[in-house]
Write an enzyme that holds these catalytic residues in place. Structure first.
Site, PDB file in Angstrom:
ATOM      1  N   THR A 209       4.918   2.131   6.353  1.00  0.00           N
ATOM      2  CA  THR A 209       3.515   1.792   6.539  1.00  0.00           C
ATOM      3  C   THR A 209       2.889   2.807   7.475  1.00  0.00           C
ATOM      4  O   THR A 209       3.521   3.227   8.449  1.00  0.00           O
ATOM      5  CB  THR A 209       3.271   0.376   7.118  1.00  0.00           C
TER       6      THR A 209
ATOM      7  N   ARG B 151     -24.848  13.416  19.795  1.00  0.00           N
ATOM      8  CA  ARG B 151     -24.728  12.106  19.125  1.00  0.00           C
ATOM      9  C   ARG B 151     -23.556  11.293  19.629  1.00  0.00           C
ATOM     10  O   ARG B 151     -22.607  11.825  20.221  1.00  0.00           O
ATOM     11  CB  ARG B 151     -24.538  12.314  17.617  1.00  0.00           C
TER      12      ARG B 151
ATOM     13  N   GLY C  58       6.401  -2.412   3.420  1.00  0.00           N
ATOM     14  CA  GLY C  58       6.029  -2.908   4.746  1.00  0.00           C
ATOM     15  C   GLY C  58       6.478  -4.347   4.964  1.00  0.00           C
ATOM     16  O   GLY C  58       7.402  -4.833   4.299  1.00  0.00           O
TER      17      GLY C  58
ATOM     18  N   GLY D 202       5.228  -7.311   4.227  1.00  0.00           N
ATOM     19  CA  GLY D 202       5.160  -8.212   3.061  1.00  0.00           C
ATOM     20  C   GLY D 202       6.315  -7.937   2.114  1.00  0.00           C
ATOM     21  O   GLY D 202       6.973  -8.862   1.614  1.00  0.00           O
TER      22      GLY D 202
ATOM     23  N   GLN E 162      -6.443   8.597   4.970  1.00  0.00           N
ATOM     24  CA  GLN E 162      -5.305   8.550   5.904  1.00  0.00           C
ATOM     25  C   GLN E 162      -3.977   8.292   5.212  1.00  0.00           C
ATOM     26  O   GLN E 162      -2.912   8.464   5.793  1.00  0.00           O
ATOM     27  CB  GLN E 162      -5.528   7.437   6.945  1.00  0.00           C
TER      28      GLN E 162
ATOM     29  N   GLY F 284       0.841  -1.205   0.000  1.00  0.00           N
ATOM     30  CA  GLY F 284       0.000   0.000   0.000  1.00  0.00           C
ATOM     31  C   GLY F 284       0.871   1.248   0.000  1.00  0.00           C
ATOM     32  O   GLY F 284       1.964   1.239   0.542  1.00  0.00           O
TER      33      GLY F 284
ATOM     34  N   ASP G 203       0.628   2.008   9.338  1.00  0.00           N
ATOM     35  CA  ASP G 203       0.157   1.225  10.497  1.00  0.00           C
ATOM     36  C   ASP G 203       1.146   1.234  11.670  1.00  0.00           C
ATOM     37  O   ASP G 203       0.770   0.910  12.795  1.00  0.00           O
ATOM     38  CB  ASP G 203      -0.082  -0.236  10.089  1.00  0.00           C
TER      39      ASP G 203
HETATM   40  O1  F6P Z   1      -1.187  -1.366   5.566  1.00  0.00           O
HETATM   41  C1  F6P Z   1      -1.693  -0.125   5.252  1.00  0.00           C
HETATM   42  C2  F6P Z   1      -3.169  -0.179   5.063  1.00  0.00           C
HETATM   43  O2  F6P Z   1      -3.585   1.122   4.733  1.00  0.00           O
HETATM   44  C3  F6P Z   1      -3.950  -0.758   6.227  1.00  0.00           C
HETATM   45  O3  F6P Z   1      -4.082   0.168   7.278  1.00  0.00           O
HETATM   46  C4  F6P Z   1      -5.237  -1.148   5.533  1.00  0.00           C
HETATM   47  O4  F6P Z   1      -5.884  -2.214   6.177  1.00  0.00           O
HETATM   48  C5  F6P Z   1      -4.765  -1.611   4.188  1.00  0.00           C
HETATM   49  O5  F6P Z   1      -3.512  -1.007   3.963  1.00  0.00           O
HETATM   50  C6  F6P Z   1      -5.707  -1.239   3.067  1.00  0.00           C
HETATM   51  O6  F6P Z   1      -5.231  -1.779   1.886  1.00  0.00           O
HETATM   52  P1  F6P Z   1      -5.807  -1.412   0.436  1.00  0.00           P
HETATM   53  O7  F6P Z   1      -5.060  -0.218  -0.036  1.00  0.00           O
HETATM   54  O8  F6P Z   1      -5.492  -2.605  -0.363  1.00  0.00           O
HETATM   55  O9  F6P Z   1      -7.262  -1.141   0.565  1.00  0.00           O
END
Ligand code: F6P
Length: 363
Positions: free
Chosen positions: A140, A177, A117, A119, A289, A11, A142
């Site tokens: 990443t 809310r 990342g 992978g 994000q 990603g 994350d």
């Molecule tokens: O690993 C980064 C990330 O943005 C995760 O937070 C999320 O689950 C995933 O990639 C989303 O992947 P994609 O871009 O394939 O929707």
């Protein structure tokens, strides 16, 4: 001139371009290396004719402020587990690493910097084991890679999430809310935790602390009972109830990791089913994000990682991942870095501090 190949895989993430620029600038100073970029991870270099670009100070000028990656990326076509369609229609999973390494050598590449990342770093290690000199750069949003204090992109994601959270607070207050805001992070709750502290959430739900629905309901009710009348929740996409499982969608062809997302709606349904008498709205921030310009902190980490990665190539220190460890820019063996994930410690300082400020984790 020696030839270096740069790849961005998995990603995308704010800061990738800053790494590419850092590598290119430092390589230009060395006067000994040509830098090439492969489009869409290693797919570009393996195509015939190859889709690669010679990187120089002109075509990388100013890219450190731009989000995404000028090389494009993909989280499909992993060369370690490549899905190849057979004549009978079946799909065979094959390891294309030996073919990739042989191809890179044939094309005259002396080294690779692989930005990605967990992978992608698994791929780096396999390429290194197959005889290709590789240096890894961890990316990443994350922040779930171990051996580094931070991955670049994480702080930008937290800033984007916090800005959105702040906006949700005023509308939650006006309408009395319950606002549920879902953030990314896969199985790590870092983005949620930082955002909850920065934004001042009432409730923060993360994968590392499976939540007790009744406790979440009680907490919301107590806020209404105190006359405050609104609640802002941050939930990480990988969070789940104690008795439940993660919210995910069906896999896509060629994709290894399960696709998370939608837990804000799951929680909303759970709260309604538990009889919560409140107006609930859900916001899923999703890929916002990961988009846009990296904040200064990430530009700095990414740029330094780029320079350091190239210096590892110069020193012949291959099989290493550049990291920021205890506030020092250094490197660790890729093998070590991918052997464990970096998860939020439920007993750690940050969670305890958040609890100290009254944030509930539903436990
Ligand atoms: O690993 C980064 C990330 O943005 C995760 O937070 C999320 O689950 C995933 O990639 C989303 O992947 P994609 O871009 O394939 O929707």
């Amino acid at each position: 001139m020696k030839k270096l190949l740069v790849s961005t895989g998995g990603g995308d993430c704010p800061g990738l371009n800053a790494v590419i620029r850092g590598i290119t600038k430092r390589a230009a100073q060395s006067g000994e290396w040509e830098v090439w970029g492969s489009f869409e991870a290693f797919n570009g270099v393996m195509e015939n004719p190859p889709r690669i670009i010679k990187l120089d100070e002109q075509n990388t000028a100013g890219i450190h402020v731009i989000g995404g990656t000028m090389l494009g990326t993909t989280n499909k076509g992993n060369p370690l587990r490549f899905s190849e369609k057979q004549a009978d229609g079946s799909v065979k999973i094959i390891n294309k690493i030996p073919e990739l390494v042989a191809d890179l050598k044939r094309k005259g590449f002396d080294a690779v910097i692989n930005i990605g990342g967990d992978g992608s770093q698994e791929i780096s290690q396999a390429m290194h084991d197959a005889g290709m000199p590789v240096v890894g750069v961890p990316k990443t949003i994350d922040n779930d890679l171990s051996s580094t204090d931070f991955t670049f992109g994480f702080q930008t994601a937290v800033q984007i999430a916090t800005d959105s959270f702040d906006r949700l607070v005023t509308t939650a207050a006006s309408h009395h809310r319950v606002m549920i805001m879902e953030v990314m992070g896969r199985n790590a709750g870092w983005i949620a935790l930082y955002t909850a502290i920065a934004g001042g959430a009432e409730i923060c739900l993360i994968p590392e602390v499976p939540y007790d629905l009744q406790k979440v309901v009680k907490r919301i009710e107590s806020r209404y009972a105190n006359g405050r009348g609104f609640v802002n929740i941050v939930i990480a996409e990988g969070a789940h109830a104690k008795e439940g499982s993660v919210t995910s969608s069906k896999g896509e062809e060629g994709r290894i990791a399960v696709r998370l997302g939608g837990v804000a709606y799951t929680l909303s349904e759970q709260l309604k089913a538990a009889g919560l008498d409140a107006d609930i709205r859900e916001t899923v921030l999703g890929h916002t994000q990961r988009g846009g310009t990296p904040i200064a902190f990430d530009r700095v980490i990414a740029s330094v990682f780029g320079v350091k990665a190239f210096e590892l190539v110069l020193e012949g220190k291959f099989g290493e991942l550049v990291v920021l460890l205890n506030n020092e820019y250094t490197s660790v063996p890729i093998k070590k870095a991918i052997s464990a994930y970096n998860y939020v410690d439920p007993k750690g300082t940050l969670v305890q501090a958040a609890k100290g400020m009254g944030i509930s984790f539903g436990d």
